[in-house]
Design a protein around this motif. Structure first.
Motif, mmCIF file in Angstrom:
data_model
loop_
_atom_site.group_PDB
_atom_site.id
_atom_site.type_symbol
_atom_site.label_atom_id
_atom_site.label_comp_id
_atom_site.label_asym_id
_atom_site.label_seq_id
_atom_site.Cartn_x
_atom_site.Cartn_y
_atom_site.Cartn_z
ATOM 1 N N GLY B 202 0.809 -1.208 0.000
ATOM 2 C CA GLY B 202 0.000 0.000 0.000
ATOM 3 C C GLY B 202 0.846 1.264 0.000
ATOM 4 O O GLY B 202 0.379 2.331 -0.405
ATOM 5 N N THR B 205 0.956 2.846 -3.490
ATOM 6 C CA THR B 205 -0.203 3.666 -3.815
ATOM 7 C C THR B 205 -0.140 5.003 -3.091
ATOM 8 O O THR B 205 -0.361 6.058 -3.688
ATOM 9 C CB THR B 205 -1.495 2.939 -3.381
ATOM 10 O OG1 THR B 205 -1.292 1.547 -3.555
ATOM 11 C CG2 THR B 205 -2.675 3.413 -4.195
ATOM 12 N N GLU B 209 0.305 9.240 -4.451
ATOM 13 C CA GLU B 209 -0.506 10.395 -4.100
ATOM 14 C C GLU B 209 0.276 11.377 -3.243
ATOM 15 O O GLU B 209 -0.147 12.514 -3.047
ATOM 16 C CB GLU B 209 -1.758 9.945 -3.345
ATOM 17 C CG GLU B 209 -2.692 9.125 -4.219
ATOM 18 C CD GLU B 209 -3.511 8.149 -3.397
ATOM 19 O OE1 GLU B 209 -3.397 8.176 -2.154
ATOM 20 O OE2 GLU B 209 -4.250 7.359 -4.008
ATOM 21 N N PRO B 270 2.905 -0.392 -9.105
ATOM 22 C CA PRO B 270 1.861 0.550 -8.735
ATOM 23 C C PRO B 270 0.559 0.196 -9.420
ATOM 24 O O PRO B 270 0.571 -0.323 -10.537
ATOM 25 C CB PRO B 270 2.407 1.876 -9.261
ATOM 26 C CG PRO B 270 3.290 1.487 -10.384
ATOM 27 C CD PRO B 270 3.868 0.156 -10.034
ATOM 28 N N PRO B 271 -0.554 0.420 -8.770
ATOM 29 C CA PRO B 271 -1.820 0.335 -9.473
ATOM 30 C C PRO B 271 -1.872 1.473 -10.478
ATOM 31 O O PRO B 271 -1.027 2.366 -10.439
ATOM 32 C CB PRO B 271 -2.844 0.527 -8.370
ATOM 33 C CG PRO B 271 -2.124 1.279 -7.319
ATOM 34 C CD PRO B 271 -0.689 0.855 -7.391
ATOM 35 N N GLY B 273 -1.944 4.634 -12.292
ATOM 36 C CA GLY B 273 -1.748 5.933 -11.668
ATOM 37 C C GLY B 273 -0.994 6.852 -12.587
ATOM 38 O O GLY B 273 -0.902 6.590 -13.788
ATOM 39 N N GLN B 324 -1.216 -1.439 -16.068
ATOM 40 C CA GLN B 324 -1.416 -0.003 -15.903
ATOM 41 C C GLN B 324 -2.543 0.510 -16.783
ATOM 42 O O GLN B 324 -3.310 1.381 -16.390
ATOM 43 C CB GLN B 324 -0.130 0.730 -16.288
ATOM 44 C CG GLN B 324 0.969 0.564 -15.298
ATOM 45 C CD GLN B 324 0.778 1.495 -14.131
ATOM 46 O OE1 GLN B 324 0.632 2.685 -14.304
ATOM 47 N NE2 GLN B 324 0.746 0.947 -12.948
#
Lengths: 176, 484
Positions: B202, B205, B209, B270-271, B273, B324
């Motif tokens: 996590g 992610t 941000e 990464p998810p 993004g 992605q």
């Protein structure tokens, strides 16, 4: 106030000694300068209330690893070829560019990990941390696996070091 | 109060316990009975035990296991996490170690009159333990420990031929660059933790941000992982290390390390993004192009195969690009990656294993000039090498083709058709050097036999059939490995 003074003193010691370690011409002096850096970091741990970590830092890094480095250095012949001006200039240029970038961006707020607060006087109010650390190493929900598995690496490192350092024996009787 | 271990904990820890137990048993018995030659037997027992304890997870495709809440299995409060597909890749790592061991029985085990058997076999057990932890890591601690545990034995094993300069150089080079990469990895973890306060995936992610601190950490983390996977700017060590290391060890590195690092990267990817699919696709294309370009004028077959490994790792990044581009495709992308890793792994094992046997016939050389014509003189080893090369090239009917097909299918499904076409073109380019290996093996007159005659190595010749059969079997019947 006292803790802030201590912080400035030891953080300054760590930074200055790190700079000496980087730039001093003699590697042996650099290694000794590392002593100040490691002690300064140990004090930072202490001021954050991590007494056990600070003591371990002194015992293992200052007492063990630094001595090992010194022995290694004293047994190694020096090599002067590293000090070519072009290399030093390139290194300074890259570092300077990075530092410049950092200085211009550091006020943007994005670099700050946490808001800078008045330093709490953790050292005087904290309880000893050896017990919680010891328990956390053996608790399933915290660090049991990592703690146990680290011993596998150390064992492998030991076996590998013994193998590398062993005396060469006469040419093998391998088939090929 | 600390809770007792749950069934999930035991499930994921059992293979590690088998391997670590094997190491301890070898060391202890060696201390008391140095003359007895028990290392190989104990090591194979430990590997078999590990595979046996991993098997239930690999088998449980759809249904949850008895006593375990759900799939993927999470253990030790999220330190480890493994899906059945990961377990199949874990079996591949164990198999790679076993094959490396069998290939060493008649060669590396006898180095310096067999004095290094203990080191060889213990390190051959520790390396797959590190791979298992790495590929299931879902915490900074396990990721770092796993990567270190798989690297350390390989640094030493690369330098196993201490009397040969190339081998020592390979070990030293791998160690120095690997230490730098580990430094990057840990520094990245520290920055990520400082910036996000998390140590699980996590954190990635949150970092995307978050501020520049955490993002810089993310960059360092990926630099460390991409080094282990040998992606374009960090691939320069591969050819030298693979060439200098003893070939059985090269086989283990090619199949095992790559698989473990790739799955770790997938776990920590990464998810969807701000990074976007473009960055991964660009890295993939650059890696493929550079590896192909370099491989074209290599004279040493081990170097060619090493660069082929780099190209294969690059192709894997297309799967990340697909992830992605289409965020919801996690499960199918993971299945594609798992299959791809198994397909590449068995092909690489067959290729390096067969090359080792041919190399011994050519007096220990892997240059094209030393190996020419050997495919006709030694039909079985030559044939297996040729089959593996065809699979690496991606000829239909082999596992390698389906592996590439699944990855490109994911890419097309995510809407990146242009990237997929570019990737396929780059893959076709690689045929040039794969075909060259076949030309060297079959269409040149044999070189005069040099050096002393090689020992008959029945165990290696028999064991080599396993990856060879798997290459064909997975190529025509992919269901068993792709069902996940």
């Amino acid at each position: 106030m006292a803790s802030l003074l201590a912080f400035l003193l030891f953080a300054g010691l760590a930074v200055v000694c790190a700079l000496v370690a980087l730039f001093h011409r003699s590697v042996v002096h650099s290694a000794f300068a590392l002593l100040g850096t490691l002690l300064g970091v140990a004090d930072l741990f202490l001021q954050l209330g991590a007494d056990y970590l600070a003591m371990t830092q002194v015992l293992i890094y200052v007492g063990g690893i630094l001595v090992l480095i010194l022995f290694g250095l004293m047994l190694t012949p020096p090599d002067r070829r590293e000090l070519r001006p072009a290399r030093i200039f390139l290194g300074l240029a890259v570092t300077g560019a990075g530092a410049l970038l950092f200085l211009t961006r550091m006020d943007s707020g994005a670099w700050k990990a946490a808001p800078l607060q008045e330093l709490p006087d953790l050292a005087n109010q904290a309880s000893p941390t050896a017990e919680p650390i010891g328990l956390a190493f053996l608790e399933r929900d915290s660090w049991l696996l990592a703690f146990e598995f680290a011993s596998v690496i150390l064992l492998a490192a030991l076996v590998g070091a013994v193998f590398i350092a062993r005396r060469r024996f006469r040419v093998d009787d391998e088939g090929a | 109060m600390p809770g007792p271990l749950t069934p999930s904990d035991w499930l994921l820890a059992a293979p590690l316990l088998w391997l670590a137990g094997g190491v301890v048993a070898i060391l202890v018995l060696d201390a008391f009975r140095p003359a007895a030659r028990h290392e190989a037997g104990l090591a194979f027992l430990a590997l078999l035990g590990a595979a046996w304890s991993l098997w239930p997870l690999a088998e449980a495709a759809g249904e949850p296991l008895e006593g375990i809440p759900g799939l993927p299995v999470r253990a030790f409060s999220g330190m480890l996490e493994a899906s059945p597909g990961n377990a199949v890749v874990g079996l591949l790592c164990l198999g790679a170690a076993a094959l490396a061991g069998i290939l060493s029985l008649r060669s590396l085990c006898r180095l310096e009159s067999g004095r290094h058997r203990t080191a060889l076999w213990t390190l051959l057990l520790v390396a797959p333990a590190g791979m298992l932890v790495t590929l299931a890591s879902s915490h900074f601690a396990t990721l770092f420990l796993g990567i270190e545990t798989l690297s350390l034995p390989l640094y030493v094993l690369s330098a196993l031929r201490r009397t040969e300069e190339g081998s020592v150089e390979a070990g030293l080079k791998y160690f120095l660059l690997g230490a730098f990469a580990s430094g990057f990895l840990v520094f990245g973890m520290a920055l990520l933790y400082a910036g996000t306060g998390r140590m699980d995936p996590g954190a990635v992610t949150a970092a995307l941000e978050g501020g520049a601190l955490a993002r810089a950490g993310l960059g360092f983390l990926y630099a460390g992982l991409l080094f282990k996977l040998a992606i374009a700017p960090f691939h320069l060590w591969v050819a030298d290390v693979y060439q200098g290391a003893p070939t059985p060890i090269t086989a283990l590195m090619a199949a095992g390390t790559k698989a473990a690092a790739a799955l770790a990267l997938l776990h920590w990817a990464p998810p969807a993004g701000p990074l976007g699919s473009g960055a991964w696709a660009l890295l993939a294309c650059a890696t493929l192009a550079l590896a192909n370009l370099t491989a074209l004028n290599q004279e040493n077959l081990k170097r060619i195969l090493a660069l082929s490994g780099v190209a294969h790792a690059g192709l894997l990044l297309f799967a990340l690009a697909a992830l992605q581009a289409a965020p919801g495709s996690g499960a199918s992308v993971e299945a594609a990656v798992n299959f791809y890793l198994v397909a590449y792994g068995v092909s690489a094992l067959a290729a390096f294993g067969a090359l080792e046997l041919l190399e011994r016939r050519a007096g220990g050389h892997a240059e094209a000039s030393a190996l020419r014509g050997l495919g006709r003189r030694f039909p079985v080893a030559g044939g297996i090498l040729a089959l593996a090369v065809l699979s690496l090239a991606g000829i239909p009917g082999t596992a390698g083709f389906l592996g590439k097909y699944f990855v490109f299918a994911e890419l097309v499904r995510s809407g990146e058709v242009g990237v997929a076409l570019l990737g396929i073109l780059l893959t076709l380019w690689s045929f040039a050097y794969y075909l060259r290996i076949l030309v060297v093996l079959y269409m040149k007159d044999a070189a005069p036999a040099g050096g002393p005659p090689a020992v008959q190595d029945t165990p290696a010749a028999v064991a080599l059939w396993v990856p060879a059969v798997l290459v064909v079997l997975l190529g025509v019947w992919p269901a068993p490995a792709h069902l996940l």
